[in-house]
Design a protein around this motif. Structure first.
Motif: not given
Length: 314
Positions: A61-66
């Motif tokens: 997933l996107k780093i922001s989502s993680i």
């Protein structure tokens, strides 16, 4: 205690803190995702490996989502330990992701793209007006009227997607020339109506009066400015606005989303020499420092352009 029951208690606690519905929905989704993924039923069954395996599972997933999912889990587990719902401090198994913050300019719509979008919406409305022979096509025609006003509203208020779709008729006060938005944290923010938005609003009302009787009754029966197709006592789904953005993406040839209009509004305000405190108030930030942190690049770039004009060699 079972994971499912612990999550329900945590969500109740968030609701008592008066977090926004959208934040609570995001918390629920992230926690339920973890709950559905793990085979463990109770909090005390969880261990370090469970969290590591889960984070490996979502690594794509996107780093922001993680980062968000880790923060949500950490906050949930910390709550569970404080309330004695588990024996161990499970939140200590989750380390935060530390990454260097890079300030990049926000994407905004150019004047040409804004004109392109407005031209497309007018054309779409004109085409739909030629098919107004059945109730189905009358509703589609109304949607084009609505879409034109929606875009004007986003452009001239810089509001968030959920703020515009949930707007009530009573929130528009023409005598005071204000629109009262229900913003994050269930706070009310009255903002002035720009003269172009005032024109767009009057145009929207006039065109709605030209709809057939059935459509007019449907619109008048709703407390919302943009009622749901399914039930007038509900407001239009945010998903409907997202679908419009997808359509506009094809028109402009680049990704368009509702928040892009918010960045556009703020950036053009900065370019117009509006002071940061006013911009912050207009876009419903709780503190001007938030506006400064988000639009640092735009503010710096504008200041440089203004300051360089002071350079003279005579």
């Amino acid at each position: 205690m079972s994971l499912e029951k612990a999550i329900s208690y945590f969500i109740l606690a968030l609701e008592s803190e008066q977090l926004s519905k959208h934040s609570i929905k995001a918390y629920k989704q992230d926690l339920n995702q973890f709950c559905n993924w793990t085979q463990k039923q109770t909090l005390d069954e969880l261990n370090f490996e469970d969290f590591q395996d889960y984070f490996s599972e979502i690594a794509g997933l996107k780093i922001s989502s993680i980062k968000r999912k880790r923060v949500v889990l950490h906050r949930f587990l910390s709550f569970c330990y404080r309330k004695k719902m588990c024996e161990h401090k499970l939140d200590e198994y989750i380390d935060p992701i530390r990454s260097k913050k890079v300030t990049v300019p926000k994407e905004v719509l150019t004047k040409e793209e804004i004109a392109q979008i407005q031209h497309f919406l007018i054309e779409e409305k004109e085409k739909a007006s030629l098919k107004r022979k059945t109730a189905y096509y009358e509703y589609l025609y109304y949607c084009t009227i609505r879409n034109e006003f929606l875009i004007a509203f986003l452009l001239y208020t810089g509001c968030r997607a959920h703020e515009v779709v949930a707007l009530k008729k009573k929130d528009i006060d023409l005598e005071k020339n204000t629109i009262t938005l229900l913003t994050k944290g269930n706070k009310y923010n009255p903002i002035p109506i720009h003269e172009e938005l005032f024109k767009a609003y009057n145009n929207y009302l006039n065109e709605c009066r030209q709809l057939n009787e059935e459509m007019q009754i449907y619109l008048e029966s709703s407390p919302y400015l943009f009622p749901s197709k399914l039930a007038p006592e509900q407001y239009m789904a945010t998903r409907t606005l997202h679908d419009l953005m997808k359509k506009l993406s094809k028109v402009t040839g680049r990704p368009i989303h509702a928040h892009l209009f918010r960045h556009t509004f703020a950036s053009y305000c900065i370019a117009s020499n509006m002071d940061i405190s006013t911009i912050s108030s207009l876009i419903s930030h709780s503190n001007p420092s938030i506006t400064l942190s988000i639009y640092t690049h735009e503010i710096d770039a504008h200041n440089k352009q203004e300051q360089i004009k002071k350079l003279h060699f005579n």
